[in-house]
Scaffold this active site. Structure first.
Site, mmCIF file in Angstrom:
data_model
loop_
_atom_site.group_PDB
_atom_site.id
_atom_site.type_symbol
_atom_site.label_atom_id
_atom_site.label_comp_id
_atom_site.label_asym_id
_atom_site.label_seq_id
_atom_site.Cartn_x
_atom_site.Cartn_y
_atom_site.Cartn_z
ATOM 1 C CG ASP A 79 -0.698 -0.070 2.478
ATOM 2 O OD1 ASP A 79 0.655 -0.411 3.074
ATOM 3 O OD2 ASP A 79 0.016 1.339 3.706
ATOM 4 C CD GLU A 140 3.904 0.672 7.413
ATOM 5 O OE1 GLU A 140 4.544 0.339 7.937
ATOM 6 O OE2 GLU A 140 3.843 1.122 6.041
#
Ligand SMILES: [Zn+2]
Length: 372
Positions: A79, A140
């Site tokens: 991400d 994350e």
């Protein structure tokens, strides 16, 4: 051998795939295909279902082809922060940046690019290696959500390398803060602000009293605390009945963090009680501290390769977090390697092509050395 043009092309291809936190599906599908093509055993876990995202962590296993039967973790996150809807990467001289309308997403696609180049070189040059557990995690950036639910215990990992620090290649985070985050909620009582305000309890006034006594900002040399957002209130003429504040605190010392949290909650409790309001919170530990010993095998190897490549090694202490916090806290010594990204989390983010190559070269040298 390492192929710089291939790394750059691959990096550009990946940053163009939009993958905000919890919406990494396109990136996950892309990586599944690439890892399959490189001969890894690929799977996707249930992190997406558990954390409310559209895909899980992508896990690839490349079984040992040598006497070394250890398992080494290599990880980066899929991400990126926003804005990342449309990303137009621009290469100028040695630098890759964007047109200024989005982040680049080199955080953490630079880490992914280095791992993929390593796997390509292993395949092409038939390099012997231990078992490599490749993990591309989700979410994350919003609290290490993917790593948090990844079942690493079942893989018997000796140690790990996360590639997700913005410093120069050759350095690695070996100590990081613990982080707690959550919402503080003060519930007072609504009343007409003009007719009978004395019957209400203004949650903002209660919070203001409490906040004056909090330790915020740089609490000490290794501890910080912040009130990030504040939400509440309904109208001019209603006594503000409910207030929600987002709060976070970090410290290199878990003990100090615990003391700070307790103190913060006690202060809110006290002033709420005095005014007849109620206090609730859902502040939770996102990640524990980790501090690896200099004698750890992974640090010794890291130092050796940095020296071999004439990169100045430095063991960094970070107040930022990465998936390495989660794995180290679970007992798997994991360092967070610097991959040279700059101005991350801004639309000015960029990375030097030289650093993309260096990170891949570092991994290749690292794996080769495991067989010596
Ligand atoms: Zn990152």
């Amino acid at each position: 051998m390492l192929n710089q043009k291939r790394i750059v092309d691959n990096f550009i291809e990946m940053v163009k795939i939009s993958s905000p936190s919890k919406k990494e599906r396109k990136m996950a599908d892309y990586l599944t295909k690439v890892l399959n093509g490189l001969g890894l055993e690929v799977s996707e876990d249930d992190a997406g279902e558990v954390q409310g995202g559209n895909c899980g962590n992508i896990i690839g296993i490349l079984k040992s082809n040598s006497k070394n039967k250890e398992t080494i973790l290599l990880s980066a996150h899929m991400d990126t922060v926003v804005p990342c809807e449309v990303i137009n990467p621009i290469i100028k001289n040695d630098i890759i940046k964007t047109d200024g309308t989005s982040v680049l997403g080199g955080d953490d696609k630079a880490g992914i690019a280095a791992i993929l180049e390593l796997l390509k070189v292993i395949k092409e040059d038939k390099i012997s290696h231990p078992t490599l557990l490749v993990v591309f995690s989700i979410a994350e950036e919003i609290g290490l959500l993917g790593a948090n639910v990844f079942d690493i215990e079942k893989y018997n990992v000796s140690y790990g390398l996360v590639l997700d620090n913005p410093d120069n290649p050759g350095k690695a985070v070996v100590k990081a803060s613990a982080l707690a985050q959550g919402k503080l909620k003060i519930t007072g009582k609504a009343a007409h602000a003009g007719i009978e305000p004395e019957k209400g309890i203004n949650a903002l006034v209660v919070a203001a009293k409490a906040i004056g006594f909090l330790r915020l900002g740089k609490v000490d040399f290794e501890t910080t605390a912040n009130l990030g957002t504040i939400n509440g209130g309904e109208a001019y003429n209603i006594v503000l009945p409910e207030l929600v504040i987002s709060y976070e605190a970090r410290s290199q010392s878990k003990e100090k963090l615990d003391i700070l949290l307790e103190e913060t909650f006690d202060i809110f409790e006290k002033y709420c009680k005095e005014s007849g309001a109620t206090f609730e919170h859902d502040v939770k530990l996102v990640a524990n501290t980790f501090a690896l010993n200099e004698s750890e095998e992974v640090i010794q190897k890291m130092k050796k390769i940095s020296k071999k490549m004439s990169l100045p090694y430095e063991g960094l202490k970070s107040s930022g977090l990465s998936d390495a916090n989660i794995y180290s806290a679970k007992g798997i010594p994991t360092i967070n390697l610097a991959v040279g990204m700059s101005k991350i989390h801004t639309v000015e983010e960029f990375i030097a092509i030289k650093d993309l190559s260096l990170s891949a070269e570092f991994l290749i040298e690292f794996v080769k050395d495991l067989e010596d």
